[in-house]
Design an enzyme around this catalytic site. Structure first.
Site, PDB file in Angstrom:
ATOM      1  N   SER A 236      -9.706  22.645  10.952  1.00  0.00           N
ATOM      2  CA  SER A 236      -9.396  22.911   9.544  1.00  0.00           C
ATOM      3  C   SER A 236      -9.214  24.388   9.235  1.00  0.00           C
ATOM      4  O   SER A 236      -8.554  24.734   8.260  1.00  0.00           O
ATOM      5  CB  SER A 236     -10.508  22.360   8.646  1.00  0.00           C
TER       6      SER A 236
ATOM      7  N   ASP B 287     -12.729  13.920   5.808  1.00  0.00           N
ATOM      8  CA  ASP B 287     -12.902  14.387   7.188  1.00  0.00           C
ATOM      9  C   ASP B 287     -14.314  14.091   7.701  1.00  0.00           C
ATOM     10  O   ASP B 287     -14.489  13.613   8.822  1.00  0.00           O
ATOM     11  CB  ASP B 287     -12.630  15.892   7.207  1.00  0.00           C
TER      12      ASP B 287
ATOM     13  N   ASP C 204      -4.806  18.566   6.124  1.00  0.00           N
ATOM     14  CA  ASP C 204      -4.753  19.667   7.098  1.00  0.00           C
ATOM     15  C   ASP C 204      -4.538  19.147   8.512  1.00  0.00           C
ATOM     16  O   ASP C 204      -3.923  19.802   9.333  1.00  0.00           O
ATOM     17  CB  ASP C 204      -5.997  20.557   7.001  1.00  0.00           C
TER      18      ASP C 204
HETATM   19 ZN    ZN Z   1     -13.097  17.901  10.766  1.00  0.00          ZN
END
Ligand code: ZN
Length: 567
Positions: free
Chosen positions: A130, A354, A395
């Site tokens: 990220s 995430d 991302d």
């Molecule tokens: Zn991650």
């Protein structure tokens, strides 16, 4: 004579002969040639530099017509780790919760007119992290994994190199150009994605003083939290909202929400107090009630948790009261609208999609994706497509898979059901080659592997599972009587890892508003910066004023942050 493309053949059938045969590549909505940017051919990867990435990104945005944009405001939404599979599964869950089959449902950004695919690799990593990916989006140049708004030349952790190769961010550019700025996240504010807006660090982990090596501190490298409240360039963010309180407070200070916890800084600094001194009219908030009471016309710092904020699924259980991502988005846009005379640039990150994936728990990842959809919808309702460019992307990807042949409307978190064959009559679970049912969603790796581990026995895993001490799984688990729709069920993972990994596949970009017509095709992730800057006259002019544009007014030269000290 160029070969006719299949679309041209179709067009011939409808008698659009001239438009097709005379210029197969014509894009009438984008007068691209006038903004063509020459990009030098280089050997890759050796020839890549931050300056080359910047120019190459500018070329991709310009050739798509981003310079035709006339945006006043820019809002970038980042679903951290929101793979295309996550989007598809979340839309179905959202539709099913609304009583529909689900597949036909659209998340808020799936109504946007423009889409593109973003290629996410870091300069040194095929599957990115990220920090490098947000650096690409924030600065216009791809970077190494693990670095925060620093060009690719120095290695991760190189303090002096990081200082010499700091990259100007979109938020610093906006603040230096008279725009207001906001940064909103559900992670710690010091976490990689929000950090890349106003901090520069050769290592994403230098979030507070005692996480920054002594040698780096002695050499003048500052931790990320201190940079966010006291940025190297200019005024910094007008609105900062997220978690991560303990990185801003000294160890001597008890946490207001959890009195048995305290701040984690060893240098004695109270960065909240420092921010308040620097913003005498500003408001500091640590819970939802304080946020609601905060004035609209003043700067705001809000830190809702000592660490990351809660997953949306768990938010209702928060002691102090946490706002939703939509609440934070609304509160920020309303403030930026009141406070800005020239426009604003805002980042909103749904950070914990995430984290849920890393934990191997699809339920929380999908619910946080739905929360992002609500936040984007709030932005759509508060802004006009005439003056505000709204871009939604991720991302990087994750390893979530969406497989099997579930029937239309099968609950997305359930076992596959309804593909009629001799093994599974309609309405019954489909069975694998050993006679066991399986779920639609799974992970390629992670803590959901069904081998015995140090903390849970062989078979299906339940959130929260640290995933340490795995022994190889022997065969698949029997899921017939397992409730895979339970929020704590962990999808099966093929390869046992303590933390499920990112994926290297492309992510989506969705856009609405001025300049969004240029969001199309397959682009490198750093081109997103250029799409936003080129579509916003005040931002591109600020770069041109410093001599960074070509003859057509396209910003093509890598900015030196030192030229953007506050005016
Ligand atoms: Zn991650």
């Amino acid at each position: 004579m160029p070969l006719l493309r299949p679309t041209c053949l179709a067009a011939l059938a409808t008698l659009l002969v001239s438009a097709c045969t005379t210029s197969p590549g014509a894009r009438p909505e984008a007068p691209a040639d006038s903004w063509a940017v020459a990009v030098p051919a280089i050997n890759r990867p050796e020839g890549e530099t931050a300056a080359w990435w910047f120019r190459a990104g500018a070329a991709q945005a310009a050739e798509r017509g981003a310079m035709a944009g006339n945006a006043r405001n820019v809002i970038l939404f980042v679903g951290d780790g929101m793979s295309l599979t996550t989007v598809a599964a979340a839309r179905i869950l959202a539709g099913q919760r609304a009583g529909q089959p689900g597949e036909e449902h659209r998340l808020s950004w799936e109504h946007f007119p423009a889409t593109a695919l973003s290629r996410t690799y870091n300069t040194d990593l095929q599957t990115p992290d990220s920090a490098g990916t947000m650096t690409a989006m924030a600065t216009g140049a791809k970077a190494r994994a693990g670095v925060i708004s620093v060009g690719q030349a120095p290695l991760r952790g190189d303090c002096a190199g990081g200082r010499d190769h700091a990259l100007l961010s979109l938020w610093e550019l906006a603040a230096a150009s008279g725009l207001r700025t906001g940064v909103v996240t559900t992670a710690r504010l010091t976490h990689a994605t929000p950090a890349a807006t106003f901090a520069h660090s050769p290592d994403r982990n230098w979030e507070r003083d005692n996480e920054t090596p002594a040698t780096a501190r002695e050499a003048g490298c500052r931790d990320i939290a201190s940079q966010l409240v006291d940025p190297a360039l200019g005024r910094g963010a007008d609105v900062l909202m997220g978690g991560g309180r303990h990185n801003f407070l000294p160890v001597t200070q008890p946490d207001p929400e959890y009195p048995r916890q305290s701040g984690k800084r060893n240098d004695g600094r109270d960065l909240v107090a420092e921010w308040q001194r620097a913003h005498p009219t500003g408001t500091y908030a640590w819970n939802a009630a304080q946020l609601s009471a905060a004035p609209m016309d003043a700067p705001l710092l809000a830190l809702f948790e000592p660490d990351h904020m809660r997953f949306e699924h768990d938010r209702a259980g928060d002691a102090g009261g946490e706002p939703s991502l939509a609440d934070m988005t609304r509160a920020t846009i309303e403030r930026l609208q009141v406070q800005s005379t020239q426009g604003y640039v805002l980042l909103v990150e749904a950070a914990r999609i995430d984290h849920a994936h890393h934990y191997g728990n699809a339920h929380r990842a999908l619910v946080d994706t739905m929360a992002l959809s609500d936040a984007v919808q709030a932005a759509v309702e508060l802004t006009s497509a005439d003056d505000t460019l709204v871009m939604v992307t991720a991302d990087h990807s994750h390893t979530l898979t969406f497989a099997g042949y579930p029937a239309r409307g099968n609950p997305i978190l359930d076992k596959v059901r309804g593909f009629a064959d001799e093994d599974a009559p309609a309405g019954e679970y489909a069975l694998d080659a050993t006679g066991r049912p399986y779920t639609t969603l799974g992970y390629a790796n992670g803590p959901g592997n069904t081998g015995a581990s140090a903390s849970q026995s062989a078979g299906p895993k339940r959130f929260l599972h640290p995933g340490k001490g795995f022994k190889p799984a022997t065969g698949r688990p029997e899921l017939t009587d397992v409730d895979t729709r339970h929020p704590d069920y962990m999808q099966e993972a093929l390869v046992p890892l303590a933390s499920e990994s990112h994926g290297g596949d492309d992510v989506g970009v969705w856009a609405r508003g001025p300049g969004s017509a240029a969001v199309r095709g397959s682009i490198e992730q750093n081109a997103l910066f250029h799409l936003m800057v080129q579509a916003t006259p005040r931002l591109r002019d600020a770069l041109c004023e410093r001599g960074l544009c070509n003859a057509q007014g396209v910003p093509v030269e890598l900015p030196d942050p030192a030229d953007f000290k506050a005016r």
